[in-house]
Design an enzyme around this catalytic site. Structure first.
Site, PDB file in Angstrom:
ATOM      1  N   ASP A  30      44.088  73.066  34.554  1.00  0.00           N
ATOM      2  CA  ASP A  30      44.984  72.871  33.410  1.00  0.00           C
ATOM      3  C   ASP A  30      44.128  72.405  32.236  1.00  0.00           C
ATOM      4  O   ASP A  30      44.021  71.208  31.965  1.00  0.00           O
ATOM      5  CB  ASP A  30      46.054  71.835  33.763  1.00  0.00           C
ATOM      6  CG  ASP A  30      47.172  71.800  32.731  1.00  0.00           C
ATOM      7  OD1 ASP A  30      47.327  72.775  31.975  1.00  0.00           O
ATOM      8  OD2 ASP A  30      47.898  70.797  32.678  1.00  0.00           O
ATOM      9  N   GLU A 109      51.951  79.003  27.177  1.00  0.00           N
ATOM     10  CA  GLU A 109      53.198  78.246  27.050  1.00  0.00           C
ATOM     11  C   GLU A 109      53.991  78.570  25.786  1.00  0.00           C
ATOM     12  O   GLU A 109      53.429  78.722  24.701  1.00  0.00           O
ATOM     13  CB  GLU A 109      52.898  76.745  27.089  1.00  0.00           C
ATOM     14  CG  GLU A 109      54.152  75.881  27.163  1.00  0.00           C
ATOM     15  CD  GLU A 109      53.834  74.462  27.579  1.00  0.00           C
ATOM     16  OE1 GLU A 109      54.681  73.581  27.331  1.00  0.00           O
ATOM     17  OE2 GLU A 109      52.759  74.225  28.156  1.00  0.00           O
ATOM     18  N   LYS A 145      54.763  80.474  30.343  1.00  0.00           N
ATOM     19  CA  LYS A 145      55.129  79.104  30.723  1.00  0.00           C
ATOM     20  C   LYS A 145      56.369  78.685  29.940  1.00  0.00           C
ATOM     21  O   LYS A 145      56.359  78.644  28.702  1.00  0.00           O
ATOM     22  CB  LYS A 145      53.954  78.170  30.420  1.00  0.00           C
ATOM     23  CG  LYS A 145      53.866  76.940  31.295  1.00  0.00           C
ATOM     24  CD  LYS A 145      52.515  76.272  31.062  1.00  0.00           C
ATOM     25  CE  LYS A 145      52.368  74.996  31.866  1.00  0.00           C
ATOM     26  NZ  LYS A 145      51.092  74.327  31.551  1.00  0.00           N
ATOM     27  N   THR A 169      57.752  74.980  33.767  1.00  0.00           N
ATOM     28  CA  THR A 169      57.168  73.657  33.568  1.00  0.00           C
ATOM     29  C   THR A 169      58.253  72.648  33.182  1.00  0.00           C
ATOM     30  O   THR A 169      59.440  72.978  33.172  1.00  0.00           O
ATOM     31  CB  THR A 169      56.061  73.730  32.488  1.00  0.00           C
ATOM     32  OG1 THR A 169      55.392  72.470  32.427  1.00  0.00           O
ATOM     33  CG2 THR A 169      56.626  74.084  31.132  1.00  0.00           C
TER      34      THR A 169
END
Length: 216
Positions: A30, A109, A145, A169
């Site tokens: 990450d 994301e 994401k 997430t």
């Protein structure tokens, strides 16, 4: 002060622990830092805007920031709309570079402010996939994401039917996980650390690793 021998022994132990993990599971980093990815050689990688923001301020990634700005110079957008386009491009540029290092997938994301807008999440996912396609990266190597809100799970359900894989997430509970499973999301990313933080604050207890409520 540690001796060189002690440091080397510690590094060897850390390496062996990572190698053991790789034997039994897939390691996912990450981070937006390419050096970290090259050092630990994970299977996949995931990023978020805060990680990219941190990396983008490092001199080594200045060229990606400049490229994202240059690619949008001819855009008709202005103000916040133009800024969003540049940020989207920057996220994808980082993603493309990461995919040159990891053999698997990269997660990109969506904006947190879109978390309660199903159609906006779907539109953002389509934009990311289109930007990656322009750069020669197929959707099979991308995970979108998305926050595990109700609207997020609905967006994931629609995207999965299109063959766009989602990584869910901001997931803190079993009901969220169930909703993601029913939406057939590719994978979930529980916020293990945040769950532990909540329990520690609520109970005042110390939890040993084997009893970590987030992991449990």
């Amino acid at each position: 002060m540690s001796t060189i021998a002690e440091i080397e022994k510690k590094q060897t132990k850390q390496t062996s622990q990572l190698d053991q993990l790789k034997r039994f599971t897939k390691v996912v980093a990450d981070t937006g830092d390419f050096a970290t990815l090259k050092e630990y050689e994970p299977q996949d990688a995931t990023t978020n805007p805060s990680l990219i923001f941190k990396a983008a301020q490092m001199p080594g990634y200045k060229n990606l920031v400049e490229q994202a700005i240059a690619d949008n110079q001819k855009s008709n957008a202005t103000g916040k709309a133009l800024l969003r386009q540049i940020v989207d491009d920057l996220l994808v540029l980082f993603g493309c570079e990461i995919l040159k290092i990891v053999p698997g997938r990269v997660s990109t994301e969506t904006d947190a402010e879109l978390s309660f807008d199903t159609q906006a999440l779907i539109d953002k996912a389509h934009r990311f996939i289109a930007l990656y396609k322009e750069k020669g990266v197929s959707r099979e190597r991308i995970l979108i994401k998305i926050a595990s809100t109700w609207e997020g799970t609905r967006a994931a359900e629609a995207l999965q039917k299109e063959g766009i894989n989602c990584n869910m997430t901001l997931l803190f509970s079993l009901p969220q996980a169930v909703a993601c499973a029913e939406a057939k999301a590719r994978l979930i990313s529980p916020f293990v650390g945040r769950i532990l933080d909540w329990y520690k604050k609520s109970t005042g207890k110390y939890y040993a690793p084997a009893e970590d409520p987030g992991v449990v």
